[in-house]
Scaffold this active site. Structure first.
Site, PDB file in Angstrom:
ATOM      1  N   HIS A 249       0.907  -1.248   0.018  1.00  0.00           N
ATOM      2  CA  HIS A 249       0.018  -0.084   0.045  1.00  0.00           C
ATOM      3  C   HIS A 249       0.994   1.337   0.141  1.00  0.00           C
ATOM      4  O   HIS A 249       0.210   2.300  -0.191  1.00  0.00           O
ATOM      5  CB  HIS A 249      -1.014  -0.044   1.210  1.00  0.00           C
ATOM      6  CG  HIS A 249      -0.138   0.358   2.664  1.00  0.00           C
ATOM      7  ND1 HIS A 249       0.440  -0.574   3.141  1.00  0.00           N
ATOM      8  CD2 HIS A 249      -0.042   1.555   3.317  1.00  0.00           C
ATOM      9  CE1 HIS A 249       0.943  -0.117   4.372  1.00  0.00           C
ATOM     10  NE2 HIS A 249       0.661   1.095   4.298  1.00  0.00           N
TER      11      HIS A 249
HETATM   12  C1  UD1 Z   1      -2.041   5.381   6.048  1.00  0.00           C
HETATM   13  C2  UD1 Z   1      -0.584   5.796   6.598  1.00  0.00           C
HETATM   14  C3  UD1 Z   1       0.426   4.698   6.536  1.00  0.00           C
HETATM   15  C4  UD1 Z   1      -0.030   3.378   6.889  1.00  0.00           C
HETATM   16  C5  UD1 Z   1      -1.408   2.911   6.229  1.00  0.00           C
HETATM   17  C6  UD1 Z   1      -1.946   1.904   6.944  1.00  0.00           C
HETATM   18  C7  UD1 Z   1      -0.037   8.324   6.390  1.00  0.00           C
HETATM   19  C8  UD1 Z   1       0.813   9.202   5.607  1.00  0.00           C
HETATM   20  N1  UD1 Z   1      -0.008   7.095   5.775  1.00  0.00           N
HETATM   21  O1  UD1 Z   1      -1.729   5.222   4.359  1.00  0.00           O
HETATM   22  O2  UD1 Z   1       1.764   5.156   7.253  1.00  0.00           O
HETATM   23  O3  UD1 Z   1       0.956   2.309   6.684  1.00  0.00           O
HETATM   24  O4  UD1 Z   1      -2.445   4.337   6.568  1.00  0.00           O
HETATM   25  O5  UD1 Z   1      -3.084   1.556   6.189  1.00  0.00           O
HETATM   26  O6  UD1 Z   1      -0.709   8.646   7.236  1.00  0.00           O
HETATM   27  N2  UD1 Z   1      -8.916   4.965   1.479  1.00  0.00           N
HETATM   28  C9  UD1 Z   1     -10.250   4.562   1.412  1.00  0.00           C
HETATM   29  N3  UD1 Z   1     -10.847   4.085   2.781  1.00  0.00           N
HETATM   30  C10 UD1 Z   1     -10.060   4.070   4.113  1.00  0.00           C
HETATM   31  C11 UD1 Z   1      -8.908   4.841   3.831  1.00  0.00           C
HETATM   32  C12 UD1 Z   1      -8.311   5.166   2.786  1.00  0.00           C
HETATM   33  O7  UD1 Z   1     -10.701   4.296   0.352  1.00  0.00           O
HETATM   34  O8  UD1 Z   1     -10.749   4.098   5.147  1.00  0.00           O
HETATM   35  C13 UD1 Z   1      -8.134   5.229   0.295  1.00  0.00           C
HETATM   36  C14 UD1 Z   1      -8.518   6.605  -0.325  1.00  0.00           C
HETATM   37  O9  UD1 Z   1      -8.298   6.725  -1.646  1.00  0.00           O
HETATM   38  C15 UD1 Z   1      -7.152   7.334   0.129  1.00  0.00           C
HETATM   39  C16 UD1 Z   1      -6.120   6.276   0.168  1.00  0.00           C
HETATM   40  O10 UD1 Z   1      -6.707   5.308   0.442  1.00  0.00           O
HETATM   41  O11 UD1 Z   1      -7.121   8.722  -0.586  1.00  0.00           O
HETATM   42  C17 UD1 Z   1      -4.865   6.645   1.147  1.00  0.00           C
HETATM   43  O12 UD1 Z   1      -5.389   6.683   2.379  1.00  0.00           O
HETATM   44  P1  UD1 Z   1      -4.548   7.713   3.454  1.00  0.00           P
HETATM   45  O13 UD1 Z   1      -5.146   7.536   4.877  1.00  0.00           O
HETATM   46  O14 UD1 Z   1      -4.162   9.043   2.900  1.00  0.00           O
HETATM   47  O15 UD1 Z   1      -3.106   6.785   3.537  1.00  0.00           O
HETATM   48  P2  UD1 Z   1      -2.765   5.319   3.483  1.00  0.00           P
HETATM   49  O16 UD1 Z   1      -2.291   4.760   2.271  1.00  0.00           O
HETATM   50  O17 UD1 Z   1      -4.032   4.471   4.166  1.00  0.00           O
END
Ligand code: UD1
Length: 369
Positions: free
Chosen positions: A207
């Site tokens: 991820h």
């Molecule tokens: C975040 C953390 C990462 C951690 C990971 C665990 C930061 C910078 N990154 O990354 O360190 O390892 O969480 O999973 O804080 N999305 C959904 N549903 C959700 C959450 C996310 O659809 O419930 C999608 C969205 O498109 C979003 C993307 O995932 O834009 C990224 O989510 P984000 O919270 O920005 O970062 P993670 O990749 O989850």
């Protein structure tokens, strides 16, 4: 007077790290505890399922910040958390890990003059291109209590000017959760559920932006399909990765490659415990596989968890999808390698954190009403 502790969670791994701490604080009369969920993760399978399964219960506050750029996400947490801190006036704010919610909460609390405790302090990848590394360094700088779980963390913190007496080597709360839930883990059922033979499949999680948001992902998925021909692959896909794979277009689940939705905690660890090995770019999974004795191949150039390589089952492959093809032979080679469990990865770390918090309580000054 009971000390007021405000814990902050935002993402799936935050919940795994904080569940035992929250349980411990609830059980001690010395504390009044409240929980804030920032909503950085919001999908049912990324959040609610973990709140339920790990017995955390409903948070006292849901900030609903959702997804966005780093600045947006961080700013939203800060704006929405500040009034909660001003209203409840906690003695300390506890933040876990290295996600954007962690840094945002640490900044908000420290600017109000409220003490911050960092669970999982002192980890360093020394790679500032990772957003998590920036979050780690800054959160540690802002924290009055630094709870570490790996021996090298103290040296990292001291080199950055942190006070020696702020550092508490308490152990690993993520492993507390594993120890507490281990009796529920059922590898045979999970293998059957996913149509694979126990000890004869690869679990994959990917991820990180460095892999998922760039040109490497297509090659990585193609190579997983290739590996799947000899060693079936089960890949619970993070929403971020799901979106990136969808954007690639034509990649379908190949014969030996099963893309499945994110799993709950017990199901995921059951799948891992029954696997021949794991390929990941996650941090926590490097630790969990070390405890479970399952070979772990980490598709990154570095790790902030070197003890899992030195003492555990982890092998750093580099951020190079071509190495995925080597997974079956690397796993065969790693089989039977034993881990030496790091100190404090014993199921009792949360209790040690609560002990430190009880001792520290006399030094706190609550915000005036
Ligand atoms: C975040 C953390 C990462 C951690 C990971 C665990 C930061 C910078 N990154 O990354 O360190 O390892 O969480 O999973 O804080 N999305 C959904 N549903 C959700 C959450 C996310 O659809 O419930 C999608 C969205 O498109 C979003 C993307 O995932 O834009 C990224 O989510 P984000 O919270 O920005 O970062 P993670 O990749 O989850």
């Amino acid at each position: 007077m009971a000390s007021r502790v405000l814990s902050i969670v935002g993402t799936r791994p935050n919940l795994v790290k904080m569940a035992p701490v929250i349980g411990e604080l609830h059980n001690r009369a010395a504390f009044e505890h409240r929980l804030v969920h920032t909503g950085q993760h919001y999908d049912e399978r990324m959040s609610q399922i973990f709140l339920d399964e790990l017995g955390v219960g409903a948070p006292d506050h849901m900030l609903g910040v959702g997804s966005g750029t780093h600045a947006t996400q961080t700013a939203r947490v800060m704006e929405r958390l500040e009034p909660i801190i001003l209203d409840w006036r906690p003695d300390i704010v506890l933040v876990p890990g290295d996600v954007n919610s962690t840094l945002a909460a640490a900044l908000t609390a420290s600017k109000l003059g409220v003490a911050v405790g960092h669970v999982e302090a002192g980890l360093r990848s020394f790679d500032r291109s990772m957003p998590e590394e920036i979050n780690r360094v800054l959160t540690d700088q802002l924290s009055a209590l630094l709870f570490t779980h790996s021996p090298e963390a103290r040296g990292h913190l001291l080199r950055e000017g942190c006070a020696d007496d702020a550092i508490h080597e308490v152990g690993n709360t993520m492993i507390d959760t594993l120890v507490a839930m281990r009796h529920l883990i059922d590898p045979a059922t999970m293998a059957a559920t996913h149509g694979v033979q126990q000890s004869d499949y690869l679990v994959v999680t990917l991820h990180r932006p460095a892999l998922v948001d760039g040109p490497l992902l297509a090659d990585a998925v193609a190579r997983l399909a290739e590996v799947g021909r000899s060693l079936p692959v089960v890949f619970p896909v993070h929403p971020r990765t799901r979106a990136a794979i969808a954007a690639l277009g034509e990649i379908e689940s190949a014969e030996g490659l099963r893309l499945v939705d994110p799993l709950g905690y017990v199901d995921f660890l059951g799948l891992v415990a029954g696997a021949a090995g794991v390929l990941t770019d996650s941090g926590g999974i490097q630790e969990e596989t070390t405890v479970l004795g399952i070979p772990c191949l980490t598709l990154r150039d570095n790790t902030e968890r070197p003890i899992t390589v030195d003492q555990g089952t982890n092998v750093l492959l580099g951020l190079d999808p071509r190495r995925i093809t080597d997974a079956p032979s690397l796993i065969a080679h790693a089989r039977g390698r034993h881990s030496i469990l790091p100190v404090g990865w014993d199921g009792s770390a949360a209790g040690r954190i609560a002990d430190v918090l009880e001792d520290a309580a006399t030094g706190w000054r609550r915000l005036p009403e």
